[in-house]
Scaffold this motif. Structure first.
Motif, mmCIF file in Angstrom:
data_model
loop_
_atom_site.group_PDB
_atom_site.id
_atom_site.type_symbol
_atom_site.label_atom_id
_atom_site.label_comp_id
_atom_site.label_asym_id
_atom_site.label_seq_id
_atom_site.Cartn_x
_atom_site.Cartn_y
_atom_site.Cartn_z
ATOM 1 N N THR A 277 9.499 45.509 31.823
ATOM 2 C CA THR A 277 9.230 45.466 30.380
ATOM 3 C C THR A 277 8.919 46.861 29.844
ATOM 4 O O THR A 277 9.415 47.259 28.785
ATOM 5 C CB THR A 277 8.068 44.503 30.111
ATOM 6 O OG1 THR A 277 8.477 43.170 30.477
ATOM 7 C CG2 THR A 277 7.667 44.508 28.651
ATOM 8 N N VAL A 278 8.137 47.630 30.581
ATOM 9 C CA VAL A 278 7.825 48.989 30.127
ATOM 10 C C VAL A 278 9.084 49.866 30.153
ATOM 11 O O VAL A 278 9.295 50.691 29.258
ATOM 12 C CB VAL A 278 6.712 49.600 30.996
ATOM 13 C CG1 VAL A 278 6.584 51.102 30.744
ATOM 14 C CG2 VAL A 278 5.388 48.917 30.697
ATOM 15 N N GLY A 279 9.940 49.667 31.150
ATOM 16 C CA GLY A 279 11.193 50.416 31.189
ATOM 17 C C GLY A 279 12.050 50.131 29.970
ATOM 18 O O GLY A 279 12.679 51.040 29.409
ATOM 19 N N SER A 280 12.092 48.867 29.544
ATOM 20 C CA SER A 280 12.851 48.505 28.358
ATOM 21 C C SER A 280 12.274 49.183 27.123
ATOM 22 O O SER A 280 13.023 49.667 26.260
ATOM 23 C CB SER A 280 12.832 46.978 28.188
ATOM 24 O OG SER A 280 13.519 46.603 27.013
ATOM 25 N N ILE A 281 10.962 49.229 27.040
ATOM 26 C CA ILE A 281 10.318 49.883 25.889
ATOM 27 C C ILE A 281 10.629 51.380 25.903
ATOM 28 O O ILE A 281 10.924 51.980 24.869
ATOM 29 C CB ILE A 281 8.807 49.614 25.927
ATOM 30 C CG1 ILE A 281 8.545 48.129 25.631
ATOM 31 C CG2 ILE A 281 8.064 50.512 24.943
ATOM 32 C CD1 ILE A 281 7.121 47.698 25.887
#
Length: 312
Positions: A116-120
């Motif tokens: 999820t942080v990578g997507s952000i």
């Protein structure tokens, strides 16, 4: 195609990771789930000399809900996968919007690896999670050897696929506020095929007091360059829940006037604008009815045909 030759570093501590980022600066890239980065490397749209793999770094896999009722926060570490966030019952209770949006992120196999942080950090305007961070009023915590700072979503995103992060900075975690008492939240998206990027998508938080709507915030994917939030409190405040069908027409008009979609080979700008309005109308009426999308007999269907798509 395959990436050009590069060095892969696999630190195990945050301190070593930050040292590597400081050393290699703009020539380095952070690898977490790799679901967006690896295709970019394979197509040689990026050619870093050093990959810094954080999958073995301790302390970055946290996933928890903190705080009391009304003041809860959802902490998602840099290594937490989409699937863990999606399947967390504690997170679903604190803010169901995250899990509802994550079910539209590519395929289960991608969600098992992607973070999820990578997507952000990827800041793709077609991605669900950058918009969800903005819609919920969330933030990211950032570290480097020079110190740490927190960034609100509107500070982080400065353009399509572009953030304000410095080359030596790492997002260590994303923080999503829990859903306020009385609020209802939902997400819906339309794609040509299951797992494709959405032609349009809408997230929504409706504030309700007894049987009356008191506020409305909307976020969008694939129709704005960066996550932009439309506040329609003044438009819908005082609307009875039973009057949602009539109020939905005004919501649709406001949404279509707010977004600025572009056209491509998948859909024209006018078609994306039309779809966004349809989704906004459906979602607003569904939230006013208080329906759980998982229990609906009908509603928006996700087509059955699979296609490959990568996400961070």
């Amino acid at each position: 195609m395959k990436p050009p030759p590069l060095r892969i570093h696999r630190p195990t501590t945050l301190e070593d990771t930050l040292d590597l980022l400081s050393e290699h600066s703009a020539a380095g890239k952070v690898l977490a789930g790799g679901q967006s980065l690896v295709p970019v490397l394979n197509m040689r749209l990026a050619a870093p000399s050093d990959l810094i793999d954080i999958t073995a770094v301790s302390g970055l896999d946290e996933l928890l809900v903190t705080g009391d009722d009304g003041q809860t926060e959802i902490i998602v570490g840099a290594r937490a996968t989409h699937r863990r966030v999606e399947r967390s019952a504690e997170i679903a209770a604190a803010n169901p919007l995250l899990g509802e949006a994550l079910r539209f992120v590519a395929h289960p196999a991608v969600r098992n690896r992607g973070t999820t942080v990578g997507s952000i950090a990827h800041a793709d305007p077609n991605g669900e999670m950058p918009m969800i961070l903005a819609l919920t009023g969330g933030r990211v915590d950032v570290r480097s050897t020079r110190g740490e700072r927190s960034l609100e979503a509107d500070e982080l995103n400065v353009g399509p696929l572009e953030t304000c992060l410095e080359a030596d900075e790492l997002i260590t975690r994303a923080v999503f506020p829990g859903l306020p008492a009385g609020a209802r939240a939902g997400f819906d998206e339309l794609a040509r095929r299951s797992g494709d990027y959405g032609l349009a998508g809408v997230g929504m938080i409706v504030d309700v007091d007894d049987d009356t709507v008191t506020g409305l915030r909307c976020g969008f994917i694939s129709v704005t360059d960066v996550p932009e939030i439309l506040n329609l409190d003044a438009l819908v405040s005082g609307t009875g829940l039973n009057d949602a069908p009539e109020a939905a027409d005004a919501v649709v008009d406001a949404v279509r006037n707010f977004i600025d979609p572009g056209g491509d080979i998948h859909a024209s700008a006018d078609y994306r604008r039309h779809l966004t309005g349809v989704l906004a109308s459906r979602l607003f009426r569904r939230l006013c009815r208080g329906e759980n999308p998982r229990k609906r007999a009908g509603g928006t269907r996700r087509p059955a045909t699979d296609t490959k798509r990568g996400r961070a």
